[in-house]
Structure formats: structure tokens, C-alpha cells
Write a protein that holds these residues in place. Structure first.
Motif, PDB file in Angstrom:
ATOM      1  N   LEU A 263       0.815  -1.215   0.000  1.00 56.83           N
ATOM      2  CA  LEU A 263       0.000   0.000   0.000  1.00 56.83           C
ATOM      3  C   LEU A 263       0.849   1.265   0.000  1.00 56.83           C
ATOM      4  O   LEU A 263       0.472   2.274  -0.599  1.00 56.83           O
ATOM      5  CB  LEU A 263      -0.914   0.004   1.233  1.00 56.83           C
ATOM      6  CG  LEU A 263      -2.039  -1.035   1.246  1.00 56.83           C
ATOM      7  CD1 LEU A 263      -2.780  -0.987   2.569  1.00 56.83           C
ATOM      8  CD2 LEU A 263      -3.004  -0.804   0.094  1.00 56.83           C
ATOM      9  N   ILE A 264       2.014   1.200   0.665  1.00 61.00           N
ATOM     10  CA  ILE A 264       2.834   2.398   0.788  1.00 61.00           C
ATOM     11  C   ILE A 264       3.850   2.526  -0.349  1.00 61.00           C
ATOM     12  O   ILE A 264       4.403   3.606  -0.588  1.00 61.00           O
ATOM     13  CB  ILE A 264       3.559   2.407   2.153  1.00 61.00           C
ATOM     14  CG1 ILE A 264       3.895   3.836   2.579  1.00 61.00           C
ATOM     15  CG2 ILE A 264       4.807   1.553   2.125  1.00 61.00           C
ATOM     16  CD1 ILE A 264       4.400   3.941   3.998  1.00 61.00           C
ATOM     17  N   ALA A 265       4.091   1.444  -1.089  1.00 64.35           N
ATOM     18  CA  ALA A 265       5.098   1.462  -2.157  1.00 64.35           C
ATOM     19  C   ALA A 265       4.793   2.456  -3.275  1.00 64.35           C
ATOM     20  O   ALA A 265       5.733   3.023  -3.854  1.00 64.35           O
ATOM     21  CB  ALA A 265       5.268   0.054  -2.728  1.00 64.35           C
ATOM     22  N   PRO A 266       3.520   2.715  -3.648  1.00 65.81           N
ATOM     23  CA  PRO A 266       3.283   3.693  -4.715  1.00 65.81           C
ATOM     24  C   PRO A 266       3.626   5.132  -4.330  1.00 65.81           C
ATOM     25  O   PRO A 266       3.780   5.975  -5.215  1.00 65.81           O
ATOM     26  CB  PRO A 266       1.781   3.554  -4.987  1.00 65.81           C
ATOM     27  CG  PRO A 266       1.425   2.192  -4.515  1.00 65.81           C
ATOM     28  CD  PRO A 266       2.292   1.962  -3.322  1.00 65.81           C
ATOM     29  N   VAL A 267       3.735   5.440  -3.026  1.00 65.84           N
ATOM     30  CA  VAL A 267       3.979   6.823  -2.601  1.00 65.84           C
ATOM     31  C   VAL A 267       5.350   7.003  -1.963  1.00 65.84           C
ATOM     32  O   VAL A 267       5.750   8.132  -1.680  1.00 65.84           O
ATOM     33  CB  VAL A 267       2.887   7.289  -1.610  1.00 65.84           C
ATOM     34  CG1 VAL A 267       1.521   7.302  -2.294  1.00 65.84           C
ATOM     35  CG2 VAL A 267       2.844   6.400  -0.375  1.00 65.84           C
ATOM     36  N   THR A 268       6.066   5.928  -1.706  1.00 61.37           N
ATOM     37  CA  THR A 268       7.374   6.005  -1.060  1.00 61.37           C
ATOM     38  C   THR A 268       8.328   5.034  -1.737  1.00 61.37           C
ATOM     39  O   THR A 268       7.959   3.882  -1.993  1.00 61.37           O
ATOM     40  CB  THR A 268       7.276   5.646   0.439  1.00 61.37           C
ATOM     41  OG1 THR A 268       6.340   6.529   1.068  1.00 61.37           O
ATOM     42  CG2 THR A 268       8.622   5.787   1.125  1.00 61.37           C
ATOM     43  N   THR A 269       9.535   5.481  -2.014  1.00 62.80           N
ATOM     44  CA  THR A 269      10.543   4.584  -2.559  1.00 62.80           C
ATOM     45  C   THR A 269      11.007   3.622  -1.468  1.00 62.80           C
ATOM     46  O   THR A 269      11.390   4.039  -0.383  1.00 62.80           O
ATOM     47  CB  THR A 269      11.749   5.375  -3.089  1.00 62.80           C
ATOM     48  OG1 THR A 269      11.304   6.292  -4.096  1.00 62.80           O
ATOM     49  CG2 THR A 269      12.780   4.438  -3.704  1.00 62.80           C
ATOM     50  N   ILE A 270      10.933   2.341  -1.766  1.00 68.58           N
ATOM     51  CA  ILE A 270      11.244   1.306  -0.787  1.00 68.58           C
ATOM     52  C   ILE A 270      12.618   0.717  -1.085  1.00 68.58           C
ATOM     53  O   ILE A 270      12.889   0.287  -2.217  1.00 68.58           O
ATOM     54  CB  ILE A 270      10.185   0.182  -0.791  1.00 68.58           C
ATOM     55  CG1 ILE A 270       8.793   0.765  -0.507  1.00 68.58           C
ATOM     56  CG2 ILE A 270      10.528  -0.887   0.237  1.00 68.58           C
ATOM     57  CD1 ILE A 270       8.626   1.348   0.866  1.00 68.58           C
TER      58      ILE A 270
END
Length: 345
Positions: A263-270
Motif C-alpha cells: 500500500l505504501i510502495a506507490p507513494v514512497t521509494t522502498i
């Protein structure tokens, strides 16, 4: 700072807070059932996000090989335990989920890893790869020392964190990744344009929390976990396997962590080590509930997310300082309002 900026920061804070709420709930769940302060929870976030990122870019993720290796080790540990106890009843089941399943996922990986594969299939396949890592880690690391003290279990968790971070670097590399949003578009609400991805994240978090509530209230396994959380010794006397409870709890923690990462990968570079920082913020949220209260942990997570968003606007270089310093007054407050209870009471 005008109202538009406040609403934008609230949007970011609520989205991040929803992710931290899921991680905080997972940490509380693991602790109340197994007494493990699960520091490596953030590694499942990174594994889930990076696995999905590799798949959508047409690459076979390193999780495929990692799962197979850890599955073989799990089978060997179970075989050794069966040889010592002369009890072979649980071995076929372990071979099924720890060897047959990873091998099947390994064989189909080249067909799933394609840029033409639908996103929802990549998500399901990523969950299938990451979820078994939870019970495998419990079987290899925590089950043999399940009756150890909380301090010993905490030290082991730190060791597992460093081991998983190193494995993530080996199997995923040091490059950062992002995934495409699950839903594209914007929704205009007053002076601020909210992305559709924001509502998708919030909706998914609500659905997942509701599903967890149904699991604990309506299913036999959920009630078994609740009984183990209330009294481990009493649950054993009633015939509830604490090993089963631990494995199931770690499975839920792995699923929640992997979904949070996706869920957070589209808005934060992992990156391979990004999950640790995200998991620590979930831990701060869990501390609000004293590692035992789900509603307080969820409320604390939203507060942490909003505090982080506004801190990044006022002093971006110190936003992590603001978030992690918050744990000091919370611990002081809990030390005054909580009475000491021995572990077996």
C-alpha cells in the motif's frame, strides 16, 4: 501556513497513520499471544513492497529463492524434532506448507513475473510468497525458546532483524523501487485534491481491520488466539496448542506487513532496509496501547502519522526526532498509570 497546506499535510498524515495502525496492530497481536516484541515486523513491509515491485517490472523476485531456502530449513528442523520425539504426525503437514508450496511458487514464478500480468495477480502472488515466511521464522527461531523471558525474546528479535535485513540486501539489492498506484485519478474535496490512491489505502485498512475483528470474534482459531493472549498456561490446559497459536500469529503479522508495504510502495521509494524505520513508527503506535490495546494503538498510529507530516513541513531534518522522542512521555505516562503484573498472573 494556510488551510490548504494544513489539509494537504493531514492527507499525508492520515495515509501514513493508517499504515502505522496496521503495523501497530500486528505488533500488539504478536506480543499478546507470544510475548515477542517483534522488531522484524518492518522487514515484511520491505519484502512485500519489493516483491511486488519486482513482479510488476517483469523480474523474478528474490523472495522466491528465499522462501524455498527457509522452507527447506524448516522441514529439516521439523524432521529433527520428529526423530527426537518419535512423533511423525505433524511432518506431512509441514512438508506441504514449507516445501511443496514454496516449490510450486518457485516453478510458476517465471510465468507470473511479466509486465503484462494484471496487478491483482501480482499482489496475490506476492502475498503467497511473503506470508509463509512468518510461520517459518517462528518455527525456526521462536518456537524452540517460546518459554524464554521477554528480554531474551527481544534480544532474539533484534538478531532476526539484522539477519532479515542482510538477506533483503542479498536477494533484492540496494536499489530503491516503487510500484504503480492501485487506482489512478484525483478527487477534489474543497481546496485540496485528494488522490484516489489515498482513499484506496484508507479503505483497504478499514476492510483489513474489520476482517481481523471478524476473525477474532467469529472463528475458532481467532478465539484460540484470544484465549492464548489472556492466559497462555490456561490455554494449554484447555487443549489449545501454543505452537499453533504462535505460527498463526506470525502468519497474520507477515500478511499485514506485506500488505502495508504494497500500500505504501506507490507513494514512497522502498529500499531493502526501509521497513525497519516504518516498523519502528508502528512500534511507537503500539506503545500508546501498552502493547495490549488495539484501539489505543490505532489512535496512536494516526497521531504519529499526523505529527510526522507536520514535522516534515516545519523541520524536515528533524521529523524522525519528533516522532521517536514522542515515545518518552508515552512511556512515562504508562509507567504511572499501569500497575506491575507478574508474567504468569
Amino acid at each position: 501556513m494556510d488551510s490548504t497546506i494544513i489539509l494537504i499535510l493531514l492527507q499525508d498524515g492520515v495515509v501514513n497513520g493508517a499504515i502505522y495502525a496496521l503495523l501497530g496492530l500486528a505488533l500488539v497481536l504478536v506480543f499478546v499471544v507470544t510475548r515477542v516484541i517483534f522488531i522484524p515486523q518492518g522487514e515484511f513491509v520491505a519484502f512485500g513492497a519489493l516483491t511486488l515491485a519486482f513482479l510488476v517490472n517483469g523480474k523474478v523476485p528474490g523472495t522466491v529463492h528465499l522462501l524455498l531456502i527457509i522452507g527447506i530449513l524448516t522441514c529439516l528442523a521439523e524432521l529433527y524434532a520428529a526423530l527426537r520425539s518419535h512423533n511423525w504426525s505433524g511432518l506431512p503437514r509441514t512438508l506441504l506448507w514449507a516445501l511443496v508450496l514454496p516449490l510450486a511458487l518457485y516453478l510458476v514464478a517465471p510465468y507470473v513475473a511479466s509486465t503484462k500480468t494484471p496487478l491483482w495477480i501480482n499482489v496475490i502472488y506476492s502475498l503467497a510468497l511473503v506470508a509463509p515466511l512468518g510461520p517459518m521464522i517462528y518455527r525456526l527461531v521462536y518456537q524452540p525458546v517460546a518459554e524464554a523471558s521477554v528480554l531474551v525474546l527481544l534480544i532474539i528479535s533484534v538478531a532476526v532483524h539484522f539477519a532479515l535485513t542482510g538477506l533483503a540486501l542479498v536477494f533484492f539489492g540496494a536499489e530503491g523501487w516503487r510500484t504503480p498506484p492501485f487506482i489512478s485519478g484525483d478527487v477534489q474535496m474543497g481546496p485540496v485534491s485528494w488522490t484516489a490512491q489515498t482513499f484506496f489505502v484508507l479503505g483497504t485498512c478499514v476492510v483489513l481491520i474489520f476482517a481481523l475483528w471478524l476473525f477474532f470474534e467469529r472463528t475458532l482459531h481467532g478465539k484460540a488466539l484470544r484465549a492464548t493472549a489472556v492466559n497462555r498456561r490456561g490455554a494449554r490446559l484447555m487443549g489449545i496448542s501454543t505452537d499453533m497459536s504462535g505460527g498463526l500469529t506470525f502468519t497474520l503479522a507477515a500478511v499485514i506487513g506485506a500488505l502495508s508495504g504494497m500500500l505504501i510502495a506507490p507513494v514512497t521509494t522502498i529500499y531493502y532496509d526501509t521497513g525497519f524505520l516504518i516498523g519502528l513508527k508502528g512500534f511507537v503506535a503500539a506503545i500508546f496501547g501498552g502493547l495490549i490495546s488495539y484501539p489505543l494503538a490505532a489512535g496512536g498510529a494516526l497521531f504519529v502519522g499526523i505529527l510526522e507530516a507536520f514535522s516534515s513541513f516545519w523541520a524536515s531534518a528533524y521529523k524522525e526526532v519528533f516522532v521517536f522522542t514522542l515515545i518518552i512521555p508515552v512511556l512515562m505516562w504508562r509507567s504511572f498509570v499501569t500497575h506491575h503484573v507478574d508474567e504468569e498472573e
